[in-house]
Design a protein around this motif. Structure first.
Motif, PDB file in Angstrom:
ATOM      1  N   ALA A  54       0.731  -1.203  -0.148  1.00 30.05           N
ATOM      2  CA  ALA A  54       0.202  -0.018  -0.014  1.00 30.05           C
ATOM      3  C   ALA A  54       0.892   1.253   0.133  1.00 30.05           C
ATOM      4  CB  ALA A  54      -0.831  -0.011   1.063  1.00 30.05           C
ATOM      5  N   VAL A  55       2.022   1.070   0.372  1.00 31.33           N
ATOM      6  CA  VAL A  55       2.829   2.441   0.577  1.00 31.33           C
ATOM      7  C   VAL A  55       3.536   2.627  -1.093  1.00 31.33           C
ATOM      8  CG1 VAL A  55       5.319   3.233   1.475  1.00 31.33           C
ATOM      9  CG2 VAL A  55       3.538   1.738   2.786  1.00 31.33           C
ATOM     10  N   GLU A  56       3.813   3.747  -1.261  1.00 30.16           N
ATOM     11  CA  GLU A  56       4.321   4.004  -2.462  1.00 30.16           C
ATOM     12  C   GLU A  56       5.613   3.468  -2.829  1.00 30.16           C
ATOM     13  OE1 GLU A  56       4.328   8.294  -3.182  1.00 30.16           O
ATOM     14  OE2 GLU A  56       2.399   8.648  -2.439  1.00 30.16           O
ATOM     15  N   LYS A  57       5.993   3.226  -4.133  1.00 35.38           N
ATOM     16  CA  LYS A  57       7.272   2.352  -4.191  1.00 35.38           C
ATOM     17  C   LYS A  57       8.481   3.239  -3.824  1.00 35.38           C
ATOM     18  CE  LYS A  57       5.900  -0.651  -7.841  1.00 35.38           C
ATOM     19  NZ  LYS A  57       6.322  -1.187  -9.462  1.00 35.38           N
ATOM     20  N   ALA A  58       8.431   4.528  -4.220  1.00 31.91           N
ATOM     21  CA  ALA A  58       9.504   5.418  -3.576  1.00 31.91           C
ATOM     22  C   ALA A  58       9.784   5.398  -1.953  1.00 31.91           C
ATOM     23  CB  ALA A  58       9.429   6.739  -4.279  1.00 31.91           C
ATOM     24  N   LYS A  59       8.824   5.584  -1.438  1.00 33.60           N
ATOM     25  CA  LYS A  59       8.752   5.515  -0.041  1.00 33.60           C
ATOM     26  C   LYS A  59       9.066   4.002   0.648  1.00 33.60           C
ATOM     27  CE  LYS A  59       6.483   9.538   0.977  1.00 33.60           C
ATOM     28  NZ  LYS A  59       7.024  10.648   1.869  1.00 33.60           N
ATOM     29  N   ASP A  64      12.910   0.640   3.265  1.00 34.45           N
ATOM     30  CA  ASP A  64      13.731  -0.583   3.159  1.00 34.45           C
ATOM     31  C   ASP A  64      15.179  -0.128   3.367  1.00 34.45           C
ATOM     32  OD1 ASP A  64      11.550  -2.224   2.809  1.00 34.45           O
ATOM     33  OD2 ASP A  64      11.762  -2.427   0.448  1.00 34.45           O
ATOM     34  N   GLY A  65      15.674   0.912   2.700  1.00 29.85           N
ATOM     35  CA  GLY A  65      16.986   1.388   2.843  1.00 29.85           C
ATOM     36  C   GLY A  65      17.264   1.679   4.262  1.00 29.85           C
ATOM     37  N   LEU A  66      16.501   2.414   5.083  1.00 34.15           N
ATOM     38  CA  LEU A  66      16.660   2.710   6.462  1.00 34.15           C
ATOM     39  C   LEU A  66      16.779   1.625   7.255  1.00 34.15           C
ATOM     40  CD1 LEU A  66      14.528   6.044   6.609  1.00 34.15           C
ATOM     41  CD2 LEU A  66      17.105   5.798   6.908  1.00 34.15           C
TER      42      LEU A  66
END
Length: 71
Positions: A54-59, A64-66
Motif C-alpha cells: 500500500a506504500v508508494e514504491k519510492a517511500k 527498506d534502505g533505512l
C-alpha cells in the motif's frame, strides 16, 4: 429548515449504508484471512505484505534502505 432536515436525514442514511457496507467488507476480509490460515499461510506476515504494497514504491525503497542501515 424542514428541507434541511430532509437533507440531513439523507446524509445520515447514506452514512449508515456505508457503515453497513464497511462491516460486511470487514467480515469478508476476516473470512479470507481464515481461508489463508487454513491454506498454511501466516496471516500476520500477509498483513505486513499488504501494508507494504500500500506504500508508494519510492517511500517503500526509502524505508527498506533505512531498515537495512538500522539492521
Amino acid at each position: 429548515m424542514a428541507e434541511g432536515n430532509g437533507q440531513l436525514k439523507a446524509y445520515i442514511e447514506r452514512i449508515e449504508n456505508v457503515n453497513a457496507d464497511i462491516k460486511d467488507r470487514m467480515e469478508d476480509r476476516k473470512e479470507i484471512y481464515s481461508e489463508l490460515k487454513s491454506a498454511g499461510y501466516t496471516p500476520k506476515i500477509v498483513r505486513k505484505l499488504i501494508a507494504g504494497r500500500a506504500v508508494e514504491k519510492a517511500k517503500r525503497g526509502e524505508g527498506d534502505g533505512l531498515l537495512g542501515v538500522y539492521e
